[in-house]
Write a protein that holds these residues in place. Sequence first.
Motif, PDB file in Angstrom:
ATOM      1  N   LEU A 146      -9.516   2.863 -36.080  1.00  0.00           N
ATOM      2  CA  LEU A 146      -8.942   3.827 -37.024  1.00  0.00           C
ATOM      3  C   LEU A 146      -7.884   4.687 -36.341  1.00  0.00           C
ATOM      4  O   LEU A 146      -6.808   4.927 -36.901  1.00  0.00           O
ATOM      5  CB  LEU A 146     -10.043   4.699 -37.638  1.00  0.00           C
ATOM      6  CG  LEU A 146     -11.060   3.969 -38.518  1.00  0.00           C
ATOM      7  CD1 LEU A 146     -12.170   4.908 -38.944  1.00  0.00           C
ATOM      8  CD2 LEU A 146     -10.388   3.334 -39.715  1.00  0.00           C
ATOM      9  N   ASP A 147      -8.170   5.144 -35.141  1.00  0.00           N
ATOM     10  CA  ASP A 147      -7.197   5.943 -34.381  1.00  0.00           C
ATOM     11  C   ASP A 147      -5.959   5.126 -34.034  1.00  0.00           C
ATOM     12  O   ASP A 147      -4.830   5.602 -34.155  1.00  0.00           O
ATOM     13  CB  ASP A 147      -7.833   6.498 -33.102  1.00  0.00           C
ATOM     14  CG  ASP A 147      -8.934   7.519 -33.372  1.00  0.00           C
ATOM     15  OD1 ASP A 147      -8.970   8.078 -34.492  1.00  0.00           O
ATOM     16  OD2 ASP A 147      -9.752   7.746 -32.455  1.00  0.00           O
ATOM     17  N   ALA A 148      -6.188   3.884 -33.600  1.00  0.00           N
ATOM     18  CA  ALA A 148      -5.061   3.016 -33.239  1.00  0.00           C
ATOM     19  C   ALA A 148      -4.183   2.739 -34.453  1.00  0.00           C
ATOM     20  O   ALA A 148      -2.951   2.739 -34.359  1.00  0.00           O
ATOM     21  CB  ALA A 148      -5.573   1.702 -32.645  1.00  0.00           C
ATOM     22  N   TRP A 149      -4.812   2.537 -35.630  1.00  0.00           N
ATOM     23  CA  TRP A 149      -4.026   2.309 -36.849  1.00  0.00           C
ATOM     24  C   TRP A 149      -3.159   3.520 -37.175  1.00  0.00           C
ATOM     25  O   TRP A 149      -1.983   3.372 -37.498  1.00  0.00           O
ATOM     26  CB  TRP A 149      -4.954   2.006 -38.032  1.00  0.00           C
ATOM     27  CG  TRP A 149      -4.253   2.214 -39.341  1.00  0.00           C
ATOM     28  CD1 TRP A 149      -3.260   1.453 -39.859  1.00  0.00           C
ATOM     29  CD2 TRP A 149      -4.440   3.296 -40.249  1.00  0.00           C
ATOM     30  NE1 TRP A 149      -2.831   1.990 -41.052  1.00  0.00           N
ATOM     31  CE2 TRP A 149      -3.533   3.120 -41.311  1.00  0.00           C
ATOM     32  CE3 TRP A 149      -5.293   4.392 -40.270  1.00  0.00           C
ATOM     33  CZ2 TRP A 149      -3.465   3.996 -42.376  1.00  0.00           C
ATOM     34  CZ3 TRP A 149      -5.216   5.255 -41.341  1.00  0.00           C
ATOM     35  CH2 TRP A 149      -4.320   5.054 -42.381  1.00  0.00           C
ATOM     36  N   GLN A 150      -3.739   4.722 -37.055  1.00  0.00           N
ATOM     37  CA  GLN A 150      -2.981   5.931 -37.388  1.00  0.00           C
ATOM     38  C   GLN A 150      -1.736   6.071 -36.523  1.00  0.00           C
ATOM     39  O   GLN A 150      -0.721   6.574 -36.980  1.00  0.00           O
ATOM     40  CB  GLN A 150      -3.852   7.173 -37.208  1.00  0.00           C
ATOM     41  CG  GLN A 150      -4.877   7.324 -38.300  1.00  0.00           C
ATOM     42  CD  GLN A 150      -5.671   8.588 -38.123  1.00  0.00           C
ATOM     43  OE1 GLN A 150      -6.215   8.845 -37.052  1.00  0.00           O
ATOM     44  NE2 GLN A 150      -5.728   9.380 -39.166  1.00  0.00           N
ATOM     45  N   HIS A 151      -1.804   5.650 -35.297  1.00  0.00           N
ATOM     46  CA  HIS A 151      -0.674   5.789 -34.376  1.00  0.00           C
ATOM     47  C   HIS A 151       0.221   4.558 -34.346  1.00  0.00           C
ATOM     48  O   HIS A 151       1.259   4.564 -33.697  1.00  0.00           O
ATOM     49  CB  HIS A 151      -1.185   6.107 -32.975  1.00  0.00           C
ATOM     50  CG  HIS A 151      -1.854   7.442 -32.909  1.00  0.00           C
ATOM     51  ND1 HIS A 151      -3.224   7.579 -32.993  1.00  0.00           N
ATOM     52  CD2 HIS A 151      -1.348   8.687 -32.812  1.00  0.00           C
ATOM     53  CE1 HIS A 151      -3.526   8.858 -32.939  1.00  0.00           C
ATOM     54  NE2 HIS A 151      -2.419   9.554 -32.840  1.00  0.00           N
TER      55      HIS A 151
END
Length: 93
Positions: free
Chosen positions: A7-12
């Motif tokens: 989820l964090d990787a997708w946001q960035h």
Amino acid sequence: MERQQHLDAWQHSGLTQKGYCRQNNISLSAFYYWMKHSKDNAGATLTPAFIPARRVTVDNTHAQTVTLNLPNGCSVSCFPTQLMGVMQTLSLC
């Protein structure tokens, strides 16, 4: 990779959810489940990724619209005079 890391990787990443899932071989339904589960546990929504916008010319007229490409793959087009209202409405979602 852990769910929250995805989820964090997708946001960035700057990618749509669909694009990120395709690139990382994750089912879109699983990704949506992770997002919902993350929201339920954290008590807050995820910070949205940057929403790129582009100006396009409307066919057969000289009027111009602004198109917002949302991280979930959807697009919203409106006239520049409507942009503030559209952005305010989207912020409530």
